[in-house]
Design a protein around this motif. Structure first.
Motif: not given
Ligand SMILES: Cc1cc2nc3c(=O)[nH]c(=O)nc-3n(C[C@H](O)[C@H](O)[C@H](O)COP(=O)(O)O)c2cc1C
Ligand code: SF4
Ligand code: FES
Lengths: 424, 154
Positions: B83-84, B125-127, A245-248, B87-88, A320-322
């Motif tokens: 993309v990730s 992407c997790d970082h 999982v990635s995103g906030k 977002i970050l 991927i989380i929006l």
């Protein structure tokens, strides 16, 4: 809960050496396969296990291998290629296996190569994975020293050489025939199919291309059997899955869980839920080229069939989380910029359509959009869909687009009506 | 002409391929490793060595985003713009680098120290947000960290 792929992977520690790997049972499956089994026996175990490719498309691995010509009349040269290009945005699962246990992959490759009687193999690695490259080279050298690679492995008549190839970038290197062209020193444009690579692949010889995660399963299936593998999953499709999982979210990461674990469990238990003050707005369940899902789908099991049923794909299993503080139109613009840039230019709809889509999204994001633009985006979603292009890049590119028009239509309309981005 | 060192390395690669042309990408890597980037001269040198036309070599060179056909600085900053990292907040990082070094994507500092380029997903992407400088990955970036990261590259 069994975690065959990651049981020996410890965060922030170097992977096991060959000796350490052998102490926990490593290379046993390889020895058994080469000494006690025929290639067709290995193929049968893999076919019976229902293992499906973890590279994104979920193609049954046993069936793929079964297309390779075998026997005395088959070409003498055949190849096995491990696809470790991992360049889809939001995807970072193969890195875990490459850096965490390269011997597991090498063992899987020797067994897979034996099953199709290939004598040469390549690990096609993304240039950015520098640590993985070092670890793989070291592990390959150890395997040669132990007599597990090279001529007459373990005194049998079977020989297998394995090489590392590092790419020089481009998403198309991950598409399997593009990858083969890159390995031949050419531009990574895809090839027309048929002929399929299983019959005519690298340098015109029969070739199997499999993902890192797929190949890493092979030793475990040979050791424990097809029935054991099937029981690992929650929903019968077989095996575990490396989810990410990635995103906030609070705890972005990767985890090995039973195939079919729900999105709710992955996002809220393992990833710790959303960061404080944020709400979940959308989910790309399997990387950048999958359709958006939303909160209403949280109880969907993350396996090939279940995610397919609700209109998306398991893809690479990395979500991927929006969140609600991120503009969906901006996110779409970012995604389509990637796909437009990475189009290889072979097919007109993809080469010309994707930059057009990118421009429309930019103008909407900037407050210059018109309502008709939404119809244009819907038109492109159709015209770039499956069956109109040489490869799956374009159809993949429009998956997040078409679903965003469905789930975030109001957000698009707000940009157009107010002539500005509500998130800015 | 390729330098002796370059030739030696390429001879090794040629042992692994069925015909010379198949080593085109490896040749580009070798030349870039020794010269920092691949000039027109480099393209011609490779073509001569592999016995193919310069156009064939350039066709391959221009396809790949890690073959530099223009001169780059001593250190290349590859900032993930996928993309990730979007977002970050990779854009904030981009602005910070721009503020510090006065360069944007595709540009090189006047002292030739840094070039900044956008790069698709670095697989971490997790970082996010993340960037690479030369062989080093820097992750979980925020604007405050940029100074000390850049400091290490002279
Ligand atoms: C544009 C594009 C990029 C791809 N990138 C990858 C990749 O990086 N890694 C991967 O395993 N498969 C990737 N695939 C899927 C491969 O074409 C292929 O289906 C896969 O490697 C087969 O392995 P599997 O049967 O083990 O899943 C990509 C496909 C497309 C269309
Ligand atoms: S769909 Fe796009 S990336 Fe795929 S072959 Fe056609 S132009 Fe190239
Ligand atoms: S999106 Fe930036 S590292 Fe994956």
């Amino acid at each position: 809960m069994e975690k065959p792929l990651t049981q020996h992977i410890k965060p922030n520690e170097p992977p096991m050496s060959l000796n350490e790997y052998e102490k926990v049972g490593g290379y046993k499956a390889m020895q058994r396969a080469l000494k006690e089994l025929q290639p067709k026996d290995v193929l049968k175990i893999i076919s019976d296990s229902n293992l499906r490719g973890r590279g994104g498309a979920g193609f049954p691995t046993g069936m793929k291998w079964s297309f390779v010509p075998m026997g005395d009349n088959a070409p003498k040269e055949k190849y096995l290629v491990c696809n470790a290009d991992e360049m889809e945005p939001g995807t970072f699962k193969d890195r875990l296996l490459l850096e965490g246990n390269p011997h597991q992959l090498i063992e899987g490759m020797i067994i897979a190569a034996f099953a199709i009687q290939a004598n040469k193999g390549y690990i096609f690695l993304r240039w950015a994975y520098k640590t993985a490259a070092e670890l793989i080279l070291k592990s390959i050298a150890e395997a040669y020293n132990a007599g597990y690679l090279g001529k007459n492995i373990l005194g049998t008549s079977y020989s297998f050489d394995l090489y590392l190839h590092t790419s020089v970038g481009r998403y198309m290197c991950g598409e399997e025939t593009g990858l083969l062209n890159a390995l031949e020193g050419k531009r990574a444009t895809p090839r027309a199919k048929p002929p399929f690579p299983q019959v005519s692949g690298l340098f015109g010889k029969p070739t199997i291309v499999n993902n890192v995660e797929t190949l890493s399963f092979v030793p475990h299936i040979v050791n424990n059997g097809a029935e054991w593998f099937k029981k690992l999953s929650l929903t019968g499709e077989g095996g575990t899955k490396i989810y990410g999982v990635s995103g906030k979210v609070k705890n972005p990461n990767t985890w090995e869980l039973p195939l079919g674990t729900t999105m709710r469990e992955i996002i809220f238990e393992h990833a710790g839920g959303m960061r404080d003050g944020l709400k979940l707005k959308g989910i790309l369940p399997g990387g950048a080229s999958t359709d958006f899902l939303t909160e209403e789908h949280l109880d969907v099991n993350m396996d090939f069939t279940s995610v397919g049923k609700v209109g998306s794909r398991l893809g690479t299993g990395t979500l991927i989380i929006l969140d609600d503080k991120t503009c969906p139109v901006g996110m779409l613009h970012n995604l389509e910029h990637f796909f437009a840039q990475e189009s290889c230019g072979w097919c007109t709809p993809c080469r010309d359509g994707l930059p057009w889509v990118e421009k429309i999204l930019l103008s909407i994001e900037e407050g210059d959009g018109r309502m008709e633009d939404l119809d244009l985006l819907a038109y492109h979603s159709k015209e770039l869909g499956p069956g109109r292009t040489f490869c799956a890049l374009a159809p993949g590119a429009v998956e997040p687009l078409q679903s965003s028009l469905k789930y975030f239509r109001e957000d698009y309309e707000m940009h157009i009506k107010n002539k500005r981005c509500p998130w800015r | 002409m390729l330098k002796t060192e370059e030739q030696k390395e390429l001879e090794e690669e040629l042992k692994l391929v069925p015909y010379k042309k198949a080593a085109t990408i490896e040749a580009l890597k070798v030349v870039q490793k020794h010269r920092g980037w691949v000039s027109d001269e480099g393209i011609k040198d490779i073509a001569e060595f592999l016995e193919i036309t310069p156009d064939e070599v350039d066709g391959v060179a221009t396809f790949y985003n890690m073959v530099f056909r223009r001169e780059v600085g001593r250190h290349v900053i590859l900032l993930c713009d996928s993309v990730s990292c979007y977002i970050l907040g990779y854009r904030k990082i981009q602005e910070e680098i721009n503020k510090k070094l006065k360069i944007n994507f595709g540009e090189t500092t006047s002292d030739g120290r840094f070039t900044m380029l956008p790069i698709p997903c670095l697989g971490t992407c997790d970082h996010a947000p993340a960037l690479m400088i030369d062989n080093d990955l820097h992750r979980d970036l925020d604007s405050d960290k940029i100074d000390s990261i850049l400091e290490a590259y002279k």
